[in-house]
Scaffold this active site. Structure first.
Site, mmCIF file in Angstrom:
data_model
loop_
_atom_site.group_PDB
_atom_site.id
_atom_site.type_symbol
_atom_site.label_atom_id
_atom_site.label_comp_id
_atom_site.label_asym_id
_atom_site.label_seq_id
_atom_site.Cartn_x
_atom_site.Cartn_y
_atom_site.Cartn_z
ATOM 1 N N LYS A 172 119.466 54.688 138.219
ATOM 2 C CA LYS A 172 119.681 54.952 139.636
ATOM 3 C C LYS A 172 119.222 53.780 140.499
ATOM 4 O O LYS A 172 118.661 53.945 141.578
ATOM 5 C CB LYS A 172 118.956 56.233 140.046
ATOM 6 C CG LYS A 172 119.459 57.458 139.283
ATOM 7 C CD LYS A 172 118.900 58.738 139.835
ATOM 8 C CE LYS A 172 119.358 59.955 139.076
ATOM 9 N NZ LYS A 172 120.755 60.059 138.803
ATOM 10 N N CYS A 173 119.495 52.586 140.033
ATOM 11 C CA CYS A 173 119.055 51.351 140.675
ATOM 12 C C CYS A 173 120.262 50.592 141.216
ATOM 13 O O CYS A 173 121.371 50.732 140.708
ATOM 14 C CB CYS A 173 118.323 50.508 139.622
ATOM 15 S SG CYS A 173 117.795 48.876 140.150
ATOM 16 N N GLY A 174 120.035 49.783 142.222
ATOM 17 C CA GLY A 174 121.106 48.943 142.739
ATOM 18 C C GLY A 174 121.640 47.973 141.688
ATOM 19 O O GLY A 174 122.775 47.508 141.775
ATOM 20 N N PHE A 175 120.832 47.670 140.683
ATOM 21 C CA PHE A 175 121.249 46.770 139.609
ATOM 22 C C PHE A 175 121.875 47.514 138.426
ATOM 23 O O PHE A 175 122.288 46.885 137.446
ATOM 24 C CB PHE A 175 120.063 45.935 139.116
ATOM 25 C CG PHE A 175 119.508 45.003 140.154
ATOM 26 C CD1 PHE A 175 120.270 43.981 140.688
ATOM 27 C CD2 PHE A 175 118.206 45.160 140.610
ATOM 28 C CE1 PHE A 175 119.767 43.122 141.652
ATOM 29 C CE2 PHE A 175 117.684 44.311 141.570
ATOM 30 C CZ PHE A 175 118.460 43.290 142.093
ATOM 31 N N THR A 176 121.941 48.833 138.481
ATOM 32 C CA THR A 176 122.471 49.624 137.370
ATOM 33 C C THR A 176 123.855 49.167 136.909
ATOM 34 O O THR A 176 124.128 49.182 135.703
ATOM 35 C CB THR A 176 122.466 51.125 137.728
ATOM 36 O OG1 THR A 176 121.111 51.514 137.972
ATOM 37 C CG2 THR A 176 123.030 51.981 136.617
#
Length: 159
Positions: free
Chosen positions: A35-39
């Site tokens: 659930k990360c912007g980098f996912t």
């Protein structure tokens, strides 16, 4: 001096695996979160894994919930997300901590041998990447903002 192959890691089912299983391979070890912007980097990591696996390269994912609680799921939820969303075929291990008093021993080792900018050892965020040579020694550390495809030249040099 210890190498990556000297460590044991925990599998999603609670069992363990000796990192010696990956001896002789070039590894990209990454702390991941769903659930990360980098996912979306999962797609690039999987592409690297598929492109180079037959030449002795593996991506190893270690879920971590220490940054913004961006990996809240249990092992089954993480596996389901990786499979359904990004068709991940590289190994994803049990959730670990990469900083603090409960830092996983493998990550303590990686951080000591491949520090970040200005010698910092702490992991700054999800998707920090460590490139490990066939000899089990950390070669480089990459920031979360470094996209997987930017690592191809360094991976090729080790293969």
């Amino acid at each position: 001096m210890a190498t990556v192959q000297d460590f044991t890691v925990t599998l999603p089912d609670g069992g363990t695996e000796a990192m010696a299983k990956h001896a002789g391979k070039v590894l990209l070890i990454v702390n991941v979160a769903s659930k990360c912007g980098f996912t979306p980097q999962y797609a690039g990591l999987e592409a690297l894994h598929r492109k180079y696996k037959d030449r002795g390269f593996e991506v190893l994912g270690f879920p971590c919930n220490q940054f913004g609680a961006q990996e809240p799921g249990d092992a089954a939820e993480i596996a389901n997300f990786c499979s359904l969303t990004y068709d991940v075929t590289f190994p994803v291990f049990a959730k670990i901590e990469v900083n603090g008093s409960n830092t996983d021993p493998l990550y303590a080792h990686l951080k000591a041998l491949a520090p970040g900018l200005m010698g910092t050892t702490g992991i700054k965020w999800n998707f920090t990447k460590f490139l490990v040579g066939r000899d089990g020694k950390a070669v480089a550390r990459y920031a979360p903002t470094t996209r997987p495809e930017e690592l191809e030249k360094d991976i090729e040099a080790l293969l």
